[in-house]
Design an enzyme around this catalytic site. Structure first.
Site, PDB file in Angstrom:
ATOM      1  N   ASN A  56       0.891  -1.302  -0.013  1.00 44.56           N
ATOM      2  CA  ASN A  56       0.055   0.301  -0.630  1.00 44.56           C
ATOM      3  C   ASN A  56       0.643   1.512  -0.185  1.00 44.56           C
ATOM      4  O   ASN A  56       0.065   2.396   0.223  1.00 44.56           O
ATOM      5  CB  ASN A  56      -1.022  -0.007   1.418  1.00 44.56           C
ATOM      6  CG  ASN A  56      -1.751  -1.135   1.133  1.00 44.56           C
ATOM      7  OD1 ASN A  56      -2.451  -1.538  -0.032  1.00 44.56           O
ATOM      8  ND2 ASN A  56      -2.180  -1.789   2.154  1.00 44.56           N
ATOM      9  N   HIS A  72     -14.184  -0.899   5.575  1.00 44.37           N
ATOM     10  CA  HIS A  72     -13.183  -1.999   6.462  1.00 44.37           C
ATOM     11  C   HIS A  72     -13.746  -2.964   8.001  1.00 44.37           C
ATOM     12  O   HIS A  72     -14.469  -2.067   8.236  1.00 44.37           O
ATOM     13  CB  HIS A  72     -12.247  -0.422   6.716  1.00 44.37           C
ATOM     14  CG  HIS A  72     -10.249  -1.670   7.092  1.00 44.37           C
ATOM     15  ND1 HIS A  72     -10.499  -1.670   8.686  1.00 44.37           N
ATOM     16  CD2 HIS A  72      -9.413  -2.064   6.279  1.00 44.37           C
ATOM     17  CE1 HIS A  72      -9.483  -1.963   8.798  1.00 44.37           C
ATOM     18  NE2 HIS A  72      -8.590  -2.351   7.248  1.00 44.37           N
ATOM     19  N   GLU A  76     -15.862   4.078   3.148  1.00 44.62           N
ATOM     20  CA  GLU A  76     -14.588   4.283   2.951  1.00 44.62           C
ATOM     21  C   GLU A  76     -14.486   5.214   1.284  1.00 44.62           C
ATOM     22  O   GLU A  76     -16.081   5.092   0.765  1.00 44.62           O
ATOM     23  CB  GLU A  76     -13.881   3.139   2.413  1.00 44.62           C
ATOM     24  CG  GLU A  76     -13.564   2.135   3.454  1.00 44.62           C
ATOM     25  CD  GLU A  76     -12.862   1.086   3.279  1.00 44.62           C
ATOM     26  OE1 GLU A  76     -11.778   0.921   2.012  1.00 44.62           O
ATOM     27  OE2 GLU A  76     -13.078  -0.432   3.513  1.00 44.62           O
ATOM     28  N   SER A  94     -11.297  -0.413   0.072  1.00 45.60           N
ATOM     29  CA  SER A  94      -9.433  -1.222   0.027  1.00 45.60           C
ATOM     30  C   SER A  94      -9.456  -2.625  -0.789  1.00 45.60           C
ATOM     31  O   SER A  94      -8.265  -2.882  -1.562  1.00 45.60           O
ATOM     32  CB  SER A  94      -9.369  -1.377   1.390  1.00 45.60           C
ATOM     33  OG  SER A  94     -10.620  -2.252   2.183  1.00 45.60           O
ATOM     34  N   ASP A 105     -13.845   6.934   5.295  1.00 48.77           N
ATOM     35  CA  ASP A 105     -12.424   6.445   5.400  1.00 48.77           C
ATOM     36  C   ASP A 105     -11.208   6.851   4.592  1.00 48.77           C
ATOM     37  O   ASP A 105     -11.127   6.086   3.226  1.00 48.77           O
ATOM     38  CB  ASP A 105     -12.465   5.290   6.306  1.00 48.77           C
ATOM     39  CG  ASP A 105     -11.154   4.428   6.114  1.00 48.77           C
ATOM     40  OD1 ASP A 105     -10.302   5.343   5.864  1.00 48.77           O
ATOM     41  OD2 ASP A 105     -11.376   3.986   7.595  1.00 48.77           O
ATOM     42  N   HIS A 146      -7.279   4.639   0.841  1.00 42.15           N
ATOM     43  CA  HIS A 146      -6.708   4.652  -0.039  1.00 42.15           C
ATOM     44  C   HIS A 146      -6.864   4.921  -1.228  1.00 42.15           C
ATOM     45  O   HIS A 146      -6.515   5.219  -2.286  1.00 42.15           O
ATOM     46  CB  HIS A 146      -7.422   2.658  -0.447  1.00 42.15           C
ATOM     47  CG  HIS A 146      -6.823   1.835   0.509  1.00 42.15           C
ATOM     48  ND1 HIS A 146      -5.815   0.952   0.475  1.00 42.15           N
ATOM     49  CD2 HIS A 146      -7.813   1.632   1.477  1.00 42.15           C
ATOM     50  CE1 HIS A 146      -6.086   0.197   1.137  1.00 42.15           C
ATOM     51  NE2 HIS A 146      -7.011   0.318   1.877  1.00 42.15           N
ATOM     52  N   LYS A 195      -0.470   4.752   4.396  1.00 42.58           N
ATOM     53  CA  LYS A 195      -0.076   4.255   3.533  1.00 42.58           C
ATOM     54  C   LYS A 195       0.437   5.036   2.175  1.00 42.58           C
ATOM     55  O   LYS A 195       1.962   5.553   2.380  1.00 42.58           O
ATOM     56  CB  LYS A 195      -1.839   3.383   2.249  1.00 42.58           C
ATOM     57  CG  LYS A 195      -2.601   2.261   3.299  1.00 42.58           C
ATOM     58  CD  LYS A 195      -4.214   1.931   3.153  1.00 42.58           C
ATOM     59  CE  LYS A 195      -3.909   0.644   4.582  1.00 42.58           C
ATOM     60  NZ  LYS A 195      -4.862   0.189   5.352  1.00 42.58           N
TER      61      LYS A 195
HETATM   62  C1  LIG Z   1      -5.215  -0.320   6.775  1.00 38.97           C
HETATM   63  C2  LIG Z   1      -7.279   0.813   6.783  1.00 38.97           C
HETATM   64  C3  LIG Z   1      -6.942   1.390   8.242  1.00 38.97           C
HETATM   65  C4  LIG Z   1      -6.121   0.808   8.862  1.00 38.97           C
HETATM   66  O1  LIG Z   1      -5.655   2.358   8.873  1.00 38.97           O
HETATM   67  P1  LIG Z   1      -3.954   1.382   9.942  1.00 38.97           P
HETATM   68  O2  LIG Z   1      -2.905   2.841  10.131  1.00 38.97           O
HETATM   69  O3  LIG Z   1      -2.529   0.905   9.306  1.00 38.97           O
HETATM   70  O4  LIG Z   1      -4.083   1.774  11.174  1.00 38.97           O
HETATM   71  C5  LIG Z   1      -8.283   2.076   7.990  1.00 38.97           C
HETATM   72  N1  LIG Z   1      -9.515   1.948   6.865  1.00 38.97           N
HETATM   73  C6  LIG Z   1      -8.602   1.215   5.915  1.00 38.97           C
HETATM   74  C7  LIG Z   1     -10.050   1.479   5.018  1.00 38.97           C
HETATM   75  C8  LIG Z   1      -7.591   0.738   5.972  1.00 38.97           C
HETATM   76  O5  LIG Z   1      -7.506   0.187   4.626  1.00 38.97           O
END
Ligand SMILES: *Cc1c(COP(=O)(O)O)cnc(C)c1O
Length: 388
Positions: free
Chosen positions: A63, A149, A191, A195, A220, A223, A243
């Site tokens: 990522n 997620h 999101e 993801s 969120d 990505h 990421k």
């Molecule tokens: C990776 C991810 C998270 C968590 O983030 P981290 O910083 O790795 O804990 C939260 N939401 C989504 C959609 C993710 O892909």
């Protein structure tokens, strides 16, 4: 009394045995279902290369979309902060863990996301687990995209609010769920870039739905950051620095009162140690590169487009391209075959994705070269899965 201590030892032994039995039986079940997971030691070397089991592979499952985790300016910023502030934050941010690099990062995040303020958490997972229960609770309603997620599901559960899932990307369904509810406070969770599917949420429509129903929208952007433009009108923009920003940590961008409320009410901020200063400094350096190096930010999507066009797949909307295979065992076999050809593409299985939709998840990065992408296309053609 020797008698009773002997008895308690026996009890403990018995418990230990049944714990081991439980774990072993559970693992066996998971293996049978092709759902057992194991960790493979992987050293990320130059570019998108990784070394696993003594072999160098080109990774298409990281990522680190912009290749910033190893960018010299990002690494230098982390080293400078490490030397000045040390390895750890020392305590919660409310005690002495609020090191100066965090304030700089928060100001830059707010500017980047065009929000009034920002607050940084230990990780993206912790950000969701802190933010959601700080805003809604028992008797309130959360309408959440069904493909959100795992940490959003966990955050919603922790909040104690009623949780209703709306069909993936169907704003109309979210509207119906919200309208039917008499809860005082309502929240929508989604999101921005999914993801495991790489598709985009209908954020404008969800904003309309939120306004009509007096609900608060949280997106969120784990990505999306650095890859896809975000909508500054979303009142709760959370995301991760782990990421595309190549570092570690989570954040929320919102209005000043909301951010200030988190300092008193988000438990994962109050009761968890502050982000290591070097991670904050690295993320700040990464954000600065994202704001200036536009070519770097366009590369992942361009590579995804080339890959999808060559294999006759649906046009991508992000750096993530899913190739749905269905069967978990077959996905793991395909992943092994790709590794034989020199490409690392991990298989994604339930419960990460819905049953029957196990997939290869291909991610593209500015770290790849055009030749890397062409090589992967040939490896896929050799597997003849392009039309799956
Ligand atoms: C990776 C991810 C998270 C968590 O983030 P981290 O910083 O790795 O804990 C939260 N939401 C989504 C959609 C993710 O892909």
């Amino acid at each position: 009394m020797s008698g009773s201590s002997g008895e308690s030892l026996t009890t403990r032994e018995r418990r230990d045995t049944s714990l081991e039995d439980f774990a072993s039986r559970k693992l066996e079940q998971l293996s049978v279902q092709s759902m057992r997971r194991d960790l493979s030691e992987t050293e990320r070397s130059r570019g998108a290369r990784v070394c696993r089991n003594g072999r160098e592979l080109i990774s298409f499952c990281c990522n680190d979309y912009l290749g910033l985790s190893k960018h010299p300016a990002v690494v230098a910023a982390a080293i400078a902060a490490l030397e000045r502030y040390g390895a750890g934050a020392g305590s919660s941010r409310l005690v002495t863990g609020n090191n100066p690099p965090i304030s700089v990062l928060e100001a830059d995040l707010a500017a980047y996301k065009r929000s009034e303020a920002a607050i940084v958490f230990g990780s993206g997972y912790l950000a969701n687990m802190g933010v959601v229960p700080a805003l809604v609770g028992r008797g309130d309603l959360i309408a959440m995209d069904e493909l959100s997620h795992s940490c959003m599901h966990a955050a919603a559960l922790l909040s104690g609010a009623y949780v209703r899932l709306f069909r993936h990307n169907e704003a109309q369904h979210a509207d119906e769920l919200l309208e039917a509810s008499s809860s005082e406070r309502k929240m929508i969770l989604t999101e921005t870039v999914f993801s495991m599917d790489g598709d985009l949420a209908p954020v404008d429509d969800l904003l309309d739905v939120a306004r009509r129903n007096g609900a608060w929208l949280l997106t969120d952007d784990a990505h999306g950051l650095g890859i896809v433009a975000s909508n500054p009108q979303v009142p709760l923009q959370m995301g991760t620095l782990s990421k595309a920003a190549g570092s570690y940590g989570g954040y929320l961008c919102a209005s000043r009162p909301v951010i200030d409320l988190m300092k008193s009410r988000a438990r994962t901020l109050v009761y968890s140690t502050g982000l290591p200063p070097a991670s904050a400094a690295a993320a700040t350096a990464a954000l600065r590169i994202m704001s200036t190096d536009h070519r770097r930010c366009t590369l992942p999507l361009r590579y995804a487009e080339r890959f999808c066009a060559a294999l006759g797949l649906r046009e991508p909307e992000s750096a993530i391209v899913p190739i749905i295979v269905g069967d978990a065992a077959r996905v793991m076999w395909l992943s092994d075959e790709l590794a034989e050809s020199g490409y690392l593409v991990t298989g994604i299985r339930p419960p990460t994705v819905p049953t029957g939709t196990a997939r290869l998840r291909v991610t593209f990065s500015a770290d790849h070269s055009p030749e890397d992408v062409e090589g992967l296309i040939w490896a896929f053609r050799a597997l003849a899965v392009s039309k799956v």
